[in-house]
Design a protein around this motif. Structure first.
Motif, PDB file in Angstrom:
ATOM      1  N   THR A   1      23.729  -3.280  20.896  1.00 40.04           N
ATOM      2  CA  THR A   1      22.812  -3.783  21.931  1.00 40.04           C
ATOM      3  C   THR A   1      23.290  -3.367  23.323  1.00 40.04           C
ATOM      4  O   THR A   1      22.455  -3.065  24.188  1.00 40.04           O
ATOM      5  CB  THR A   1      22.708  -5.321  21.853  1.00 40.04           C
ATOM      6  OG1 THR A   1      24.023  -5.882  21.854  1.00 40.04           O
ATOM      7  CG2 THR A   1      21.989  -5.747  20.584  1.00 40.04           C
TER       8      THR A   1
ATOM      9  N   GLU B   1      14.173  -5.818  23.906  1.00 45.34           N
ATOM     10  CA  GLU B   1      15.381  -5.233  24.491  1.00 45.34           C
ATOM     11  C   GLU B   1      15.062  -3.986  25.318  1.00 45.34           C
ATOM     12  O   GLU B   1      15.933  -3.477  26.022  1.00 45.34           O
ATOM     13  CB  GLU B   1      16.425  -4.954  23.404  1.00 45.34           C
ATOM     14  CG  GLU B   1      16.800  -6.239  22.662  1.00 45.34           C
ATOM     15  CD  GLU B   1      18.248  -6.319  22.211  1.00 45.34           C
ATOM     16  OE1 GLU B   1      19.149  -6.001  22.994  1.00 45.34           O
ATOM     17  OE2 GLU B   1      18.460  -6.705  21.041  1.00 45.34           O
TER      18      GLU B   1
ATOM     19  N   THR C   1      19.000  -7.311  13.769  1.00 48.38           N
ATOM     20  CA  THR C   1      20.323  -7.005  14.297  1.00 48.38           C
ATOM     21  C   THR C   1      21.387  -7.572  13.370  1.00 48.38           C
ATOM     22  O   THR C   1      21.092  -8.411  12.520  1.00 48.38           O
ATOM     23  CB  THR C   1      20.517  -7.618  15.698  1.00 48.38           C
ATOM     24  OG1 THR C   1      20.312  -9.024  15.610  1.00 48.38           O
ATOM     25  CG2 THR C   1      19.560  -7.018  16.711  1.00 48.38           C
ATOM     26  N   GLU C   2      22.596  -7.113  13.581  1.00 46.38           N
ATOM     27  CA  GLU C   2      23.706  -7.512  12.724  1.00 46.38           C
ATOM     28  C   GLU C   2      24.929  -7.692  13.606  1.00 46.38           C
ATOM     29  O   GLU C   2      25.213  -6.841  14.462  1.00 46.38           O
ATOM     30  CB  GLU C   2      23.950  -6.373  11.735  1.00 46.38           C
ATOM     31  CG  GLU C   2      24.951  -6.657  10.665  1.00 46.38           C
ATOM     32  CD  GLU C   2      25.058  -5.454   9.721  1.00 46.38           C
ATOM     33  OE1 GLU C   2      24.593  -5.565   8.578  1.00 46.38           O
ATOM     34  OE2 GLU C   2      25.585  -4.406  10.164  1.00 46.38           O
TER      35      GLU C   2
ATOM     36  N   ILE D   1      26.855  -6.339  18.554  1.00 47.65           N
ATOM     37  CA  ILE D   1      25.650  -6.558  17.759  1.00 47.65           C
ATOM     38  C   ILE D   1      24.983  -5.204  17.584  1.00 47.65           C
ATOM     39  O   ILE D   1      24.754  -4.478  18.556  1.00 47.65           O
ATOM     40  CB  ILE D   1      24.724  -7.594  18.425  1.00 47.65           C
ATOM     41  CG1 ILE D   1      25.409  -8.967  18.377  1.00 47.65           C
ATOM     42  CG2 ILE D   1      23.369  -7.636  17.730  1.00 47.65           C
ATOM     43  CD1 ILE D   1      24.629 -10.083  19.018  1.00 47.65           C
TER      44      ILE D   1
ATOM     45  N   ASP E   1      11.759  -6.762  12.913  1.00 43.84           N
ATOM     46  CA  ASP E   1      12.021  -8.196  12.779  1.00 43.84           C
ATOM     47  C   ASP E   1      10.749  -8.986  13.082  1.00 43.84           C
ATOM     48  O   ASP E   1      10.349  -9.858  12.332  1.00 43.84           O
ATOM     49  CB  ASP E   1      13.138  -8.593  13.739  1.00 43.84           C
ATOM     50  CG  ASP E   1      13.376 -10.089  13.755  1.00 43.84           C
ATOM     51  OD1 ASP E   1      13.590 -10.652  12.666  1.00 43.84           O
ATOM     52  OD2 ASP E   1      13.352 -10.694  14.841  1.00 43.84           O
TER      53      ASP E   1
ATOM     54  N   ILE F   1       2.919 -17.437  17.990  1.00 46.85           N
ATOM     55  CA  ILE F   1       4.118 -17.648  17.156  1.00 46.85           C
ATOM     56  C   ILE F   1       5.374 -17.447  18.015  1.00 46.85           C
ATOM     57  O   ILE F   1       6.307 -18.253  17.995  1.00 46.85           O
ATOM     58  CB  ILE F   1       4.130 -16.652  15.966  1.00 46.85           C
ATOM     59  CG1 ILE F   1       2.957 -16.881  15.021  1.00 46.85           C
ATOM     60  CG2 ILE F   1       5.474 -16.712  15.221  1.00 46.85           C
ATOM     61  CD1 ILE F   1       3.058 -18.073  14.138  1.00 46.85           C
TER      62      ILE F   1
ATOM     63  N   ARG G   1       8.203 -20.110  19.140  1.00 48.39           N
ATOM     64  CA  ARG G   1       9.597 -19.890  18.759  1.00 48.39           C
ATOM     65  C   ARG G   1      10.526 -19.874  19.968  1.00 48.39           C
ATOM     66  O   ARG G   1      11.565 -20.506  19.956  1.00 48.39           O
ATOM     67  CB  ARG G   1       9.704 -18.554  18.019  1.00 48.39           C
ATOM     68  CG  ARG G   1      11.110 -18.225  17.562  1.00 48.39           C
ATOM     69  CD  ARG G   1      11.166 -16.868  16.861  1.00 48.39           C
ATOM     70  NE  ARG G   1      10.334 -16.855  15.662  1.00 48.39           N
ATOM     71  CZ  ARG G   1      10.089 -15.759  14.937  1.00 48.39           C
ATOM     72  NH1 ARG G   1      10.594 -14.610  15.300  1.00 48.39           N
ATOM     73  NH2 ARG G   1       9.334 -15.836  13.860  1.00 48.39           N
ATOM     74  N   PHE G   2      10.119 -19.161  21.029  1.00 48.50           N
ATOM     75  CA  PHE G   2      11.035 -18.962  22.150  1.00 48.50           C
ATOM     76  C   PHE G   2      10.893 -20.041  23.228  1.00 48.50           C
ATOM     77  O   PHE G   2      11.853 -20.349  23.909  1.00 48.50           O
ATOM     78  CB  PHE G   2      10.792 -17.592  22.795  1.00 48.50           C
ATOM     79  CG  PHE G   2      11.414 -16.448  22.057  1.00 48.50           C
ATOM     80  CD1 PHE G   2      12.583 -15.865  22.514  1.00 48.50           C
ATOM     81  CD2 PHE G   2      10.848 -15.967  20.885  1.00 48.50           C
ATOM     82  CE1 PHE G   2      13.172 -14.805  21.835  1.00 48.50           C
ATOM     83  CE2 PHE G   2      11.432 -14.904  20.189  1.00 48.50           C
ATOM     84  CZ  PHE G   2      12.592 -14.328  20.671  1.00 48.50           C
TER      85      PHE G   2
END
Ligand SMILES: [Ca+2]
Ligand SMILES: [Ca+2]
Lengths: 306, 306
Positions: A112, A166, A190-191, A201, A208, A218, A222-223
């Motif tokens: 990232t 991003e 992401t991982e 990350i 996603d 949605i 969520r945010f």
């Protein structure tokens, strides 16, 4: 002092100001508590231009060209061949599959932090092919004033965009005054990697979340966790967000930007592939939502016209 | 005036205050711009208690009991039978599968608005079985002061918890002064339904995201988009978040709450099933992170002791 100097006097400007004055007036039956003053803005076509294609697509094209030296095979492989040859007809033929391949190749496979550096470098150097301006100069001056006006009245302003979260975050704070945590957008998976004590990350080549159409309410839920009281968009992709805002128990405001200015910007609506505005235009008229006629309502479009 | 009156004088309190004074001092080499003052707090065991089980589990148990009248079959069906009989031994035997079934049955199948109303009703009426207090009275007074102190110094405070995001949001604003959009947590999938002009978001019985361990930096990146400079936790589930904060290029602060007070609260660490604090305790000592010894460092634990 006029809080919206780049807006021409008229019904649109009046509607915005009278809404804000009403809901921030503690003696009004429509008063809204500061905590509930949530305003959400689409980005492409609402805060900046989006023609002839979404600006993030120019970013992807430029990335393919930058990476091409390490990928000699791309000269003969679609969809990269079409990009490298600037062959837009061929590129269109690659369809959604080709587009996703370009996006994943250019947006995934790095950390990232690395991606942020790439975006920052591009956004400060790249130029729009038609207007020959930096992309961040192609934001809408009247909308910058509207963001500022809402914040001055203690609205919390958010971006809710189909664009990559991003891709936007590296510059929204500086350009729009909107901090990273108030940007909602599409994302890839992401991982987390501990990386021997230097955690990173990593961006994976898997979708996603698509923050468009039904994805907008949605994503807002969520945010942000609250229905907005104010929402602005410019296309059918914003219709669900505007309906969601309209369902707020508080008095709410729906703003739709209609791109009517073929001279200063672009004119397009129902039949445009980018920013299709058809169902949303009908519904705005039916429901009496506020329609910005860009040519009529905006004194200037871009900050560089000031 | 003492900004942290419920903290006893000593190394822990000094470390916090000297960090905040340093990074907010424009003449310090460690000065941090306001935009980068991001502080993240775990919730269970960090901002409120979590024994004998996570409070959200009491919520789920109470929901099963409320819903039981409509589900006569639960009398003979696990895991519901164990819940209805208050048989904790039997309940443990149902394992993770049983737990997930209880969570999904009690947290999904309604709209987000309905769920919010259910949580609000529960949180204002339910009592902790041991302390006989409302759950929101079991927040940590010293941590409320710390949140306030950081905000007074222009830090933006966030919750980053393994708990359910929509279980926390209905009350975090009132209890912690943290607005809904600054709450990051675990989530289930949702679906937008236009519902003939009365749009709703439905909660589905599918896990979306677990905001624990590696999930914490992932969640921070997704929701906040910046590494925190200050992070607080109490268990091994926070270790990745603290490491992520420690990787910040700015001077950062890691706070670990060690539950050492068996009289006023609970004492547990390495061997506890709830809030296991083992690897994190070792790493905090190795790296010199700040460890709160609850018994030694806190003048009072809960606001009702004031
Ligand atoms: Ca748009
Ligand atoms: Ca915890």
């Amino acid at each position: 002092m006029d809080p919206l100097p780049s807006w021409n006097d008229g019904a649109t400007k009046e509607a915005i100001i009278s809404y804000v004055q009403d809901v921030t007036n503690i003696n009004s039956p429509n008063f809204i508590d500061v905590n509930d003053r949530i305003a959400t803005f689409d980005n492409d076509g609402t805060l900046w231009s989006e023609q002839p294609v979404y600006f993030q697509f120019f970013f992807a094209i430029d990335r393919v060209k930058s990476l091409a030296a390490d990928h000699p095979e791309w000269k003969n492989e679609q969809p990269f061949k079409a990009v490298l040859e600037n062959n837009m007809e061929d590129l269109k033929k690659q369809g959604m599959k080709g587009l996703i391949e370009i996006i994943m190749t250019t947006h995934a496979g790095m950390t990232t932090d690395e991606f942020e550096a790439i975006v920052k470098n591009w956004i400060t150097t790249a130029e729009h092919p038609v207007k020959k301006r930096k992309f961040t100069e192609m934001v809408f001056q009247p909308m910058l004033e509207l963001l500022e006006y809402l914040r001055a009245n203690e609205f919390k302003t958010f971006i809710v965009s189909g664009g990559g979260i991003e891709f936007m975050r590296p510059w929204t704070e500086q350009v729009y005054g909107i901090p990273k945590d108030q940007v909602v957008g599409s994302s890839i998976q992401t991982e987390y990697d501990y990386n021997n004590g230097n955690p990173v990350i990593k961006r994976l080549a898997k979708i996603d979340f698509i923050d468009d159409k039904e994805g907008k309410p949605i994503g807002i839920n969520r945010f942000i966790g609250k229905k907005p009281v104010f929402a602005a968009g410019n296309s059918d992709g914003d219709l669900q967000m505007l309906r969601w805002t309209d369902a707020n128990e508080h008095k709410s405001f729906q703003l739709y930007i209609h791109h009517t200015d073929s001279i200063r910007e672009w004119a397009y609506d129902r039949k445009s592939h980018i920013g299709t505005f058809d169902k949303g235009l009908d519904e705005a008229q039916e429901k009496g939502w506020t329609l910005v006629d860009m040519e009529r309502d905006w004194k200037v479009v871009y900050p560089f016209e000031l």
